[in-house]
Design a protein around this motif. Sequence first.
Motif, PDB file in Angstrom:
ATOM      1  N   THR A  57       4.955  70.533  45.963  1.00 54.20           N
ATOM      2  CA  THR A  57       5.247  70.450  44.531  1.00 54.20           C
ATOM      3  C   THR A  57       4.083  69.817  43.766  1.00 54.20           C
ATOM      4  O   THR A  57       3.692  70.314  42.708  1.00 54.20           O
ATOM      5  CB  THR A  57       6.544  69.654  44.301  1.00 54.20           C
ATOM      6  OG1 THR A  57       7.618  70.332  44.957  1.00 54.20           O
ATOM      7  CG2 THR A  57       6.861  69.511  42.824  1.00 54.20           C
ATOM      8  N   ALA A  58       3.502  68.771  44.332  1.00 55.00           N
ATOM      9  CA  ALA A  58       2.430  68.047  43.650  1.00 55.00           C
ATOM     10  C   ALA A  58       1.084  68.767  43.711  1.00 55.00           C
ATOM     11  O   ALA A  58       0.310  68.707  42.756  1.00 55.00           O
ATOM     12  CB  ALA A  58       2.288  66.650  44.259  1.00 55.00           C
ATOM     13  N   ARG A  59       0.798  69.471  44.808  1.00 53.64           N
ATOM     14  CA  ARG A  59      -0.550  69.992  45.025  1.00 53.64           C
ATOM     15  C   ARG A  59      -0.676  71.511  45.079  1.00 53.64           C
ATOM     16  O   ARG A  59      -1.776  72.031  44.924  1.00 53.64           O
ATOM     17  CB  ARG A  59      -1.117  69.428  46.346  1.00 53.64           C
ATOM     18  CG  ARG A  59      -1.262  67.945  46.373  1.00 53.64           C
ATOM     19  CD  ARG A  59      -2.391  67.530  45.494  1.00 53.64           C
ATOM     20  NE  ARG A  59      -2.617  66.090  45.562  1.00 53.64           N
ATOM     21  CZ  ARG A  59      -3.659  65.501  45.077  1.00 53.64           C
ATOM     22  NH1 ARG A  59      -4.601  66.202  44.500  1.00 53.64           N
ATOM     23  NH2 ARG A  59      -3.791  64.201  45.160  1.00 53.64           N
ATOM     24  N   CYS A  60       0.418  72.226  45.324  1.00 55.00           N
ATOM     25  CA  CYS A  60       0.319  73.661  45.592  1.00 55.00           C
ATOM     26  C   CYS A  60       1.073  74.550  44.601  1.00 55.00           C
ATOM     27  O   CYS A  60       0.648  75.668  44.316  1.00 55.00           O
ATOM     28  CB  CYS A  60       0.850  73.970  47.007  1.00 55.00           C
ATOM     29  SG  CYS A  60       0.220  72.881  48.296  1.00 55.00           S
ATOM     30  N   ALA A  61       2.193  74.056  44.109  1.00 52.97           N
ATOM     31  CA  ALA A  61       3.085  74.881  43.284  1.00 52.97           C
ATOM     32  C   ALA A  61       2.445  75.377  41.999  1.00 52.97           C
ATOM     33  O   ALA A  61       2.784  76.469  41.524  1.00 52.97           O
ATOM     34  CB  ALA A  61       4.369  74.119  42.972  1.00 52.97           C
ATOM     35  N   ALA A  62       1.509  74.623  41.445  1.00 54.21           N
ATOM     36  CA  ALA A  62       0.875  75.048  40.186  1.00 54.21           C
ATOM     37  C   ALA A  62       0.220  76.421  40.338  1.00 54.21           C
ATOM     38  O   ALA A  62       0.231  77.210  39.397  1.00 54.21           O
ATOM     39  CB  ALA A  62      -0.150  74.018  39.728  1.00 54.21           C
ATOM     40  N   THR A 106      -6.350  75.189  54.558  1.00 58.89           N
ATOM     41  CA  THR A 106      -5.893  74.161  53.628  1.00 58.89           C
ATOM     42  C   THR A 106      -6.821  72.953  53.640  1.00 58.89           C
ATOM     43  O   THR A 106      -7.170  72.425  52.581  1.00 58.89           O
ATOM     44  CB  THR A 106      -4.451  73.732  53.966  1.00 58.89           C
ATOM     45  OG1 THR A 106      -3.620  74.901  54.029  1.00 58.89           O
ATOM     46  CG2 THR A 106      -3.899  72.780  52.923  1.00 58.89           C
ATOM     47  N   LYS A 107      -7.247  72.546  54.814  1.00 58.85           N
ATOM     48  CA  LYS A 107      -8.090  71.355  54.913  1.00 58.85           C
ATOM     49  C   LYS A 107      -9.528  71.621  54.468  1.00 58.85           C
ATOM     50  O   LYS A 107     -10.098  70.841  53.715  1.00 58.85           O
ATOM     51  CB  LYS A 107      -8.088  70.824  56.347  1.00 58.85           C
ATOM     52  CG  LYS A 107      -8.892  69.540  56.497  1.00 58.85           C
ATOM     53  CD  LYS A 107      -8.685  68.892  57.836  1.00 58.85           C
ATOM     54  CE  LYS A 107      -9.441  67.565  57.891  1.00 58.85           C
ATOM     55  NZ  LYS A 107      -9.031  66.754  59.017  1.00 58.85           N
ATOM     56  N   HIS A 108     -10.116  72.731  54.924  1.00 55.87           N
ATOM     57  CA  HIS A 108     -11.550  72.957  54.716  1.00 55.87           C
ATOM     58  C   HIS A 108     -11.883  74.029  53.682  1.00 55.87           C
ATOM     59  O   HIS A 108     -13.042  74.187  53.330  1.00 55.87           O
ATOM     60  CB  HIS A 108     -12.210  73.333  56.041  1.00 55.87           C
ATOM     61  CG  HIS A 108     -12.035  72.280  57.095  1.00 55.87           C
ATOM     62  ND1 HIS A 108     -12.570  71.023  56.997  1.00 55.87           N
ATOM     63  CD2 HIS A 108     -11.352  72.301  58.266  1.00 55.87           C
ATOM     64  CE1 HIS A 108     -12.245  70.316  58.070  1.00 55.87           C
ATOM     65  NE2 HIS A 108     -11.502  71.056  58.837  1.00 55.87           N
ATOM     66  N   GLY A 109     -10.892  74.783  53.233  1.00 56.19           N
ATOM     67  CA  GLY A 109     -11.140  75.878  52.307  1.00 56.19           C
ATOM     68  C   GLY A 109     -11.330  77.187  53.065  1.00 56.19           C
ATOM     69  O   GLY A 109     -11.657  77.198  54.252  1.00 56.19           O
ATOM     70  N   ASP A 127      -9.519  68.385  52.391  1.00 57.07           N
ATOM     71  CA  ASP A 127     -10.085  67.353  53.255  1.00 57.07           C
ATOM     72  C   ASP A 127     -10.461  66.154  52.394  1.00 57.07           C
ATOM     73  O   ASP A 127     -11.156  66.285  51.389  1.00 57.07           O
ATOM     74  CB  ASP A 127     -11.320  67.906  53.981  1.00 57.07           C
ATOM     75  CG  ASP A 127     -11.798  66.985  55.082  1.00 57.07           C
ATOM     76  OD1 ASP A 127     -11.051  66.077  55.494  1.00 57.07           O
ATOM     77  OD2 ASP A 127     -12.938  67.192  55.559  1.00 57.07           O
ATOM     78  N   GLY A 128      -9.953  64.989  52.740  1.00 52.88           N
ATOM     79  CA  GLY A 128     -10.217  63.798  51.947  1.00 52.88           C
ATOM     80  C   GLY A 128      -9.258  63.601  50.789  1.00 52.88           C
ATOM     81  O   GLY A 128      -9.270  62.567  50.133  1.00 52.88           O
ATOM     82  N   VAL A 129      -8.427  64.607  50.518  1.00 52.58           N
ATOM     83  CA  VAL A 129      -7.425  64.522  49.452  1.00 52.58           C
ATOM     84  C   VAL A 129      -6.047  64.325  50.068  1.00 52.58           C
ATOM     85  O   VAL A 129      -5.280  63.453  49.657  1.00 52.58           O
ATOM     86  CB  VAL A 129      -7.442  65.791  48.562  1.00 52.58           C
ATOM     87  CG1 VAL A 129      -6.349  65.745  47.514  1.00 52.58           C
ATOM     88  CG2 VAL A 129      -8.814  65.976  47.935  1.00 52.58           C
ATOM     89  N   SER A 131      -3.903  63.913  53.832  1.00 57.06           N
ATOM     90  CA  SER A 131      -4.050  63.593  55.253  1.00 57.06           C
ATOM     91  C   SER A 131      -3.675  64.827  56.077  1.00 57.06           C
ATOM     92  O   SER A 131      -3.024  65.757  55.573  1.00 57.06           O
ATOM     93  CB  SER A 131      -3.139  62.427  55.629  1.00 57.06           C
ATOM     94  OG  SER A 131      -1.779  62.825  55.576  1.00 57.06           O
ATOM     95  N   ASP A 132      -4.060  64.833  57.334  1.00 57.83           N
ATOM     96  CA  ASP A 132      -3.668  65.928  58.210  1.00 57.83           C
ATOM     97  C   ASP A 132      -2.148  66.049  58.268  1.00 57.83           C
ATOM     98  O   ASP A 132      -1.605  67.157  58.252  1.00 57.83           O
ATOM     99  CB  ASP A 132      -4.230  65.726  59.625  1.00 57.83           C
ATOM    100  CG  ASP A 132      -5.734  65.912  59.696  1.00 57.83           C
ATOM    101  OD1 ASP A 132      -6.372  66.245  58.676  1.00 57.83           O
ATOM    102  OD2 ASP A 132      -6.286  65.728  60.805  1.00 57.83           O
ATOM    103  N   ALA A 133      -1.464  64.914  58.312  1.00 57.13           N
ATOM    104  CA  ALA A 133       0.008  64.927  58.355  1.00 57.13           C
ATOM    105  C   ALA A 133       0.602  65.543  57.091  1.00 57.13           C
ATOM    106  O   ALA A 133       1.599  66.267  57.159  1.00 57.13           O
ATOM    107  CB  ALA A 133       0.537  63.508  58.564  1.00 57.13           C
ATOM    108  N   GLU A 134      -0.010  65.278  55.943  1.00 49.89           N
ATOM    109  CA  GLU A 134       0.486  65.864  54.694  1.00 49.89           C
ATOM    110  C   GLU A 134       0.243  67.368  54.660  1.00 49.89           C
ATOM    111  O   GLU A 134       1.082  68.126  54.158  1.00 49.89           O
ATOM    112  CB  GLU A 134      -0.181  65.197  53.493  1.00 49.89           C
ATOM    113  CG  GLU A 134       0.291  63.767  53.270  1.00 49.89           C
ATOM    114  CD  GLU A 134      -0.511  63.038  52.216  1.00 49.89           C
ATOM    115  OE1 GLU A 134       0.111  62.315  51.407  1.00 49.89           O
ATOM    116  OE2 GLU A 134      -1.767  63.175  52.192  1.00 49.89           O
ATOM    117  N   ILE A 135      -0.884  67.806  55.187  1.00 46.40           N
ATOM    118  CA  ILE A 135      -1.163  69.251  55.250  1.00 46.40           C
ATOM    119  C   ILE A 135      -0.161  69.929  56.159  1.00 46.40           C
ATOM    120  O   ILE A 135       0.426  70.955  55.798  1.00 46.40           O
ATOM    121  CB  ILE A 135      -2.614  69.509  55.712  1.00 46.40           C
ATOM    122  CG1 ILE A 135      -3.609  69.009  54.663  1.00 46.40           C
ATOM    123  CG2 ILE A 135      -2.830  70.995  56.017  1.00 46.40           C
ATOM    124  CD1 ILE A 135      -5.059  68.992  55.120  1.00 46.40           C
TER     125      ILE A 135
END
Length: 163
Positions: A57-62, A106-109, A127-129, A131-135
Amino acid sequence: MADRSQPWKAAALMAGAVAAIGVGAAVVWKADRAAERPVQLRPDDAAVTALGQQVYTARCAACHGARLEGQPHWRERGPDGRLPAPPHDASGHTWHHPDELLFRITKHGVAKAANLKDYVSAMPAYDGVLSDAEIVAALSWIKAQWPADIRVRHDELNRAASR
């Protein structure tokens, strides 16, 4: 008279150094092995998918849509040469890719994950935005939304990719 304890001290120091190097190498080897573990999504883990929904919701839905619907005309490049965000629902192609590739994208583009040097994409690298767990959580939540038959096909794809 010569001190005969010196050779033993040197041998003890040498043994200690060798042991320390061995322990250090084992720690590095274990860390490298942990990094090699394949990513595995967890769509049946309620805690993971709850976090994933928040991240999505915060990072992808837009871009990818609140209902995973993606942007219109997602298969056609826009005037800027970039593809619109694809859907992550069953109508898209997300489930056509194994967990590991989805994680790397998702992590590296896209360009780095697919080794496409000149590829341009509106998809940011996280990456850096995140965490791996959040991805993993966001991708797990996406997978949890797919119909059962699509999830089964995706699981089969992951098994084939891990061989």
